[in-house]
Design a protein around this motif. Structure first.
Motif, PDB file in Angstrom:
ATOM      1  N   ILE A   1      17.732  40.124   1.669  1.00  0.00           N
ATOM      2  CA  ILE A   1      17.261  39.187   0.655  1.00  0.00           C
ATOM      3  C   ILE A   1      16.264  38.224   1.298  1.00  0.00           C
ATOM      4  N   TYR A   2      15.079  38.145   0.687  1.00  0.00           N
ATOM      5  CA  TYR A   2      14.107  37.115   1.051  1.00  0.00           C
ATOM      6  C   TYR A   2      13.929  36.234  -0.173  1.00  0.00           C
ATOM      7  N   ALA A   3      14.161  34.909  -0.010  1.00  0.00           N
ATOM      8  CA  ALA A   3      14.081  33.986  -1.138  1.00  0.00           C
ATOM      9  C   ALA A   3      13.248  32.772  -0.764  1.00  0.00           C
TER      10      ALA A   3
ATOM     11  N   LEU B   1      16.094  32.487   3.784  1.00  0.00           N
ATOM     12  CA  LEU B   1      15.803  31.459   2.789  1.00  0.00           C
ATOM     13  C   LEU B   1      14.664  30.578   3.291  1.00  0.00           C
ATOM     14  N   VAL B   2      13.672  30.341   2.435  1.00  0.00           N
ATOM     15  CA  VAL B   2      12.529  29.497   2.781  1.00  0.00           C
ATOM     16  C   VAL B   2      12.455  28.343   1.785  1.00  0.00           C
ATOM     17  N   LEU B   3      12.352  27.100   2.325  1.00  0.00           N
ATOM     18  CA  LEU B   3      12.347  25.908   1.495  1.00  0.00           C
ATOM     19  C   LEU B   3      11.234  24.949   1.923  1.00  0.00           C
ATOM     20  N   PRO B   4      10.730  24.131   0.985  1.00  0.00           N
ATOM     21  CA  PRO B   4       9.819  23.052   1.390  1.00  0.00           C
ATOM     22  C   PRO B   4      10.562  22.050   2.275  1.00  0.00           C
TER      23      PRO B   4
ATOM     24  N   MET C   1      24.357  33.669  14.530  1.00  0.00           N
ATOM     25  CA  MET C   1      24.312  34.494  13.324  1.00  0.00           C
ATOM     26  C   MET C   1      23.674  33.738  12.151  1.00  0.00           C
ATOM     27  N   ILE C   2      23.689  32.412  12.245  1.00  0.00           N
ATOM     28  CA  ILE C   2      23.012  31.584  11.249  1.00  0.00           C
ATOM     29  C   ILE C   2      22.026  30.687  11.989  1.00  0.00           C
ATOM     30  N   LYS C   3      20.736  30.899  11.769  1.00  0.00           N
ATOM     31  CA  LYS C   3      19.700  30.101  12.406  1.00  0.00           C
ATOM     32  C   LYS C   3      18.943  29.310  11.348  1.00  0.00           C
ATOM     33  N   SER C   4      18.531  28.083  11.705  1.00  0.00           N
ATOM     34  CA  SER C   4      17.864  27.235  10.731  1.00  0.00           C
ATOM     35  C   SER C   4      16.857  26.303  11.393  1.00  0.00           C
TER      36      SER C   4
ATOM     37  N   GLY D   1      21.119  17.393  -3.013  1.00  0.00           N
ATOM     38  CA  GLY D   1      20.695  17.589  -4.404  1.00  0.00           C
ATOM     39  C   GLY D   1      21.250  18.881  -4.955  1.00  0.00           C
ATOM     40  N   SER D   2      20.374  19.794  -5.356  1.00  0.00           N
ATOM     41  CA  SER D   2      20.820  21.072  -5.919  1.00  0.00           C
ATOM     42  C   SER D   2      21.557  21.881  -4.858  1.00  0.00           C
ATOM     43  N   MET D   3      22.420  22.790  -5.304  1.00  0.00           N
ATOM     44  CA  MET D   3      23.286  23.558  -4.413  1.00  0.00           C
ATOM     45  C   MET D   3      22.738  24.960  -4.192  1.00  0.00           C
ATOM     46  N   ILE D   4      22.788  25.407  -2.921  1.00  0.00           N
ATOM     47  CA  ILE D   4      22.381  26.770  -2.570  1.00  0.00           C
ATOM     48  C   ILE D   4      23.490  27.387  -1.718  1.00  0.00           C
ATOM     49  N   GLU D   5      23.973  28.563  -2.119  1.00  0.00           N
ATOM     50  CA  GLU D   5      24.996  29.287  -1.371  1.00  0.00           C
ATOM     51  C   GLU D   5      24.421  30.601  -0.844  1.00  0.00           C
ATOM     52  N   LEU D   6      24.691  30.871   0.434  1.00  0.00           N
ATOM     53  CA  LEU D   6      24.225  32.097   1.083  1.00  0.00           C
ATOM     54  C   LEU D   6      25.430  32.822   1.675  1.00  0.00           C
ATOM     55  N   ASN D   7      25.591  34.109   1.314  1.00  0.00           N
ATOM     56  CA  ASN D   7      26.745  34.877   1.790  1.00  0.00           C
ATOM     57  C   ASN D   7      26.328  36.280   2.209  1.00  0.00           C
ATOM     58  N   THR D   8      26.700  36.678   3.433  1.00  0.00           N
ATOM     59  CA  THR D   8      26.477  38.054   3.875  1.00  0.00           C
ATOM     60  C   THR D   8      27.705  38.545   4.622  1.00  0.00           C
ATOM     61  N   ALA D   9      28.058  39.802   4.387  1.00  0.00           N
ATOM     62  CA  ALA D   9      29.256  40.368   5.001  1.00  0.00           C
ATOM     63  C   ALA D   9      28.976  40.999   6.353  1.00  0.00           C
TER      64      ALA D   9
END
Length: 358
Positions: free
Chosen positions: A263-265, A286-289, A314-317, A341-349
């Motif tokens: 997923i690219y978002a 995930l890409v954000l301003p 495993m999670i880089k930011s 503010g708004s909520m974002i959830e990211l899940n990968t198995a």
């Protein structure tokens, strides 16, 4: 005696060939012209055969029925009743039958064939309804509402000014641009759409989906392909059983799920949006301003790697996490950006997560 037998064979052969020519010669054409006004309607119902429509500048409708078997002539009807042109053909012996139609561009169409192709050469500024049991549909621009269906062919459409509803039992669908609500479905092909001025409902049982920018909400589903969306301002739901998701310029809420892809978002989240991204067998990017006001929760199933000192990678930011936890067999990182503010959830198995600034 041999000469007599030979002559008999030759004579019989000639009779057979001549009878074939005579049979072919029984096919004929019928045509009629009618004076019409802009906004009138053409209704066609034929048992089989292609229908070819072209536009011209005349205030006339010209109908030509081609290759009619003599036994089927009684089954052909071409007439004008009020502001309607009616064409009906129920013949069964005219294997090569088809229709050619010329009409003004400001006309309404309701056409059906039991098993042929549709082609519209020229733009129609009116409502269009098309139905075929098993052929291709090729249309230029439509100024008003469009409804078209085929039991097993491809559909290609230009720009549509009104609501659009297209379906095929097993072909590809292509739409250049739709200025209003659109509903597309295929039993086993790819779907490609440009920008959409309203909401979108798109589904395929086994192909890829590519969509431009959607002004309203969007629901995109495929049982076995990739999905690409260039932008949406309303609520978005995206699902694939076995492909990648490429999502850009999403400002509303979004739920995206894939059973076996990445997923690219690229989000521009509004203050009241809620987004969730899930993959059972891929990575999430995930890409954000940098000034986005969001809360993020990123979850990766790490299993036996929970005690690995490098498991946090495993999670880089590009953003600093607020908390880092390993709960059971899951790595969980939470982020509060610019006060939240708004909520974002990211899940990968079984993949990794990257969160980047843009």
């Amino acid at each position: 005696m041999k000469k007599l037998f030979l002559g008999s064979y030759v004579f019989t052969g000639l009779i057979f060939i001549l009878s074939g020519f005579l049979a072919l010669s029984t096919a004929t054409d019928k045509d009629k012209s009618f004076n019409v006004s802009k906004g009138d309607k053409l209704e066609v119902s034929v048992s089989h055969g292609n229908i070819k429509v072209s536009t011209w500048e005349k205030d006339q409708a010209y109908i030509k029925a081609i290759n009619i078997d003599s036994d089927d002539l009684a089954d052909l009807k071409i007439e004008q009743i009020g502001n309607k042109i009616l064409v009906e053909f129920k013949g069964q012996d005219s294997d090569d039958f088809y229709l050619e139609v010329s009409i003004p561009s400001q006309f309404n169409l309701d056409l059906s064939t039991g098993g042929g192709n549709f082609s519209i050469n020229g733009n129609i500024n009116g409502k269009v309804e098309l139905a075929t049991g098993g052929g291709n549909i090729d249309i230029n621009d439509i100024g008003d509402k469009l409804s078209a269906s085929t039991g097993g062919g491809n559909i290609s459409v230009g720009n549509v000014g009104g609501e659009t509803e297209l379906s095929t039992g097993g072909g590809n669908i292509s739409v250049k641009e739709a200025k209003s609500k659109i509903e597309l479905s295929t039993g086993g092909g790819n779907i490609s759409i440009g920008n959409i001025g309203g909401s979108a409902e798109v589904s395929t049982a086994g192909g890829n989906i590519s969509v431009g920018k959607v002004s309203g909400s969007a629901e995109l589903n495929t049982a076995g392909g990739n999905i690409s969306l260039d932008g949406a301002s309303g609520k978005v739901e995206v699902n694939t059983a076995g492909g990648n998701l490429n999502l850009k310029n999403i400002s509303g809420s979004i739920e995206a799920n894939t059973a076996g892809g990445n997923i690219y978002a690229d989000l521009v989240p509004s203050s009241d949006s809620h987004s969730e991204f899930n993959t059972a067998g891929g990575d999430i990017n995930l890409v954000l301003p940098s000034n986005a006001k969001v809360n993020i929760q990123a979850n990766v199933y790490v299993g036996k790697r929970a005690s690995d000192p490098d498991v946090e990678k495993m999670i880089k930011s590009d953003f600093e996490p607020t908390t880092v936890d390993i709960t059971g067999k899951n790595l969980i990182k939470k982020f509060v950006l610019n006060g939240g503010g708004s909520m974002i959830e990211l899940n990968t198995a079984s993949g990794k997560i990257k969160i980047n600034k843009k």
